[in-house]
Design a protein around this motif. Structure first.
Motif, short mmCIF file in Angstrom:
data_model
loop_
_atom_site.label_atom_id
_atom_site.label_comp_id
_atom_site.label_asym_id
_atom_site.label_seq_id
_atom_site.Cartn_x
_atom_site.Cartn_y
_atom_site.Cartn_z
N GLU A 141 0.83 -1.21 0.00
CA GLU A 141 0.00 0.00 0.00
C GLU A 141 0.86 1.26 0.00
O GLU A 141 0.58 2.23 -0.72
CB GLU A 141 -0.94 -0.01 1.21
CG GLU A 141 -2.07 -1.03 1.09
CD GLU A 141 -3.10 -0.84 2.19
OE1 GLU A 141 -2.94 0.10 3.01
OE2 GLU A 141 -4.07 -1.61 2.22
N CYS B 4 2.28 1.78 -3.44
CA CYS B 4 1.29 2.32 -4.38
C CYS B 4 1.13 3.82 -4.20
O CYS B 4 1.02 4.57 -5.19
CB CYS B 4 -0.05 1.60 -4.19
SG CYS B 4 -0.07 -0.12 -4.72
N LYS C 10 -4.42 2.04 -4.28
CA LYS C 10 -3.90 1.03 -3.37
C LYS C 10 -4.43 -0.36 -3.74
O LYS C 10 -5.61 -0.52 -4.03
CB LYS C 10 -4.30 1.35 -1.92
CG LYS C 10 -3.60 2.58 -1.36
CD LYS C 10 -3.79 2.71 0.13
CE LYS C 10 -5.25 2.91 0.49
NZ LYS C 10 -5.41 3.14 1.95
#
Length: 285
Positions: free
Chosen positions: A215, A218, A225
């Motif tokens: 996450e 990203c 995410k």
């Protein structure tokens, strides 16, 4: 479940929670439970209540967990009949959907935006490389140990579901990422686990930390995410686009059933167009 089937701790916890809710609902006044009086109607009523509040995938898990409980009670002699056969299945069709995929460019963008300096960043980059290049699951990353990397033969041992152990070739770029991590962040946690936490008290990472790593990556890359499993899907899709067969993809992803790998054939739209028959009435056009 742990000793005979090798189920993970999270799976065992879900089974216990489902068993606790079901048995608590069946208890009579005073908290007394009479398992021998259970009927198929009790099971159906419980599942209907569960299905009203959870997704189809979670409802299927409830079915498996309830059947497991019924088998256990029957083997222990708590119920006279095998009520696991009375647990109804949840409607659903395997391979009905198309797996969500990331493009190879987006995966590379995630890797390019991961800093390579600093203990935690070097560790996170090594984790991302294992996910992107080898398609490892989160639990498999957290289970890796120093002894699993065979530097001489260029292989890495993976402990997957159900105590299954596989050996995969170690790509050069993945090996370099691991060397950079081990060189900069020497283990001082008294553990042989490969990946350890960055803050004290230092110890083995948990599987959910792998999701946090993805996450954060990203966000740095400016992408929506996603979870670690999306990188696994992306690897399968890219292998398919490069001409790899389903058998080879299944071996890399360590699928026990080739039907699971067949799901990725649905995303190879170029190959599907070559075999698709024209819609009736459009041949002339």
């Amino acid at each position: 479940m742990e000793r005979e089937r090798g189920l993970a701790a999270a799976t065992r916890l879900r089974c216990r929670n489902t068993a606790r809710r079901f048995l608590a609902e069946q208890a009579m006044p005073g908290g007394v439970l009479a398992p021998g009086a259970l009927t198929g109607q009790d099971l159906n009523a419980f599942l209907l209540r569960e299905c009203a509040r959870v997704s189809a995938g979670s409802a299927k898990q409830r079915v498996a967990e309830l059947r497991s409980l019924m088998r256990f009670l029957h083997l222990r002699g708590a119920i006279p009949l095998r009520l696991d056969a009375a647990v109804p299945p949840v409607g659903g069709w395997r391979l009905a959907g198309i797996p969500p995929l990331m493009s190879a460019a987006d995966v590379q963008r995630i890797l390019d935006h991961c800093p390579r300096e600093g203990g935690v960043f070097v560790r996170d980059f090594a984790i991302l490389m294992l996910l992107a290049r080898l398609g490892l699951r989160s639990i498999e990353v957290s289970r890796l140990r120093l002894d699993d990397v065979d530097w001489r033969s260029g292989e890495i041992a993976i402990r997957g579901k159900g105590r299954r152990e596989d050996r995969l070739p170690l790509p050069v770029d993945v090996g370099e990422a691991l060397v950079a991590y081990l060189s900069e962040a020497r283990h001082q946690a008294g553990t042989r686990c490969l990946f350890v936490t960055d803050r004290a008290p230092r110890g083995p990472i948990r599987a959910d930390l792998v999701g946090d790593v993805v996450e954060r990556a990203c966000l740095r890359a400016g992408l929506p995410k996603v979870g670690p499993h999306r990188l696994r899907h992306a690897l399968a899709g890219e292998m398919l686009r490069q001409g790899s067969g389903l058998m080879a993809i299944g071996q890399v992803l360590r699928h026990q059933d080739l039907a699971t790998t067949a799901l990725y054939a649905k995303v190879d739209f170029t190959a599907l167009r070559a075999v698709a028959r024209p819609w009736p009435g459009t041949e002339a056009a």
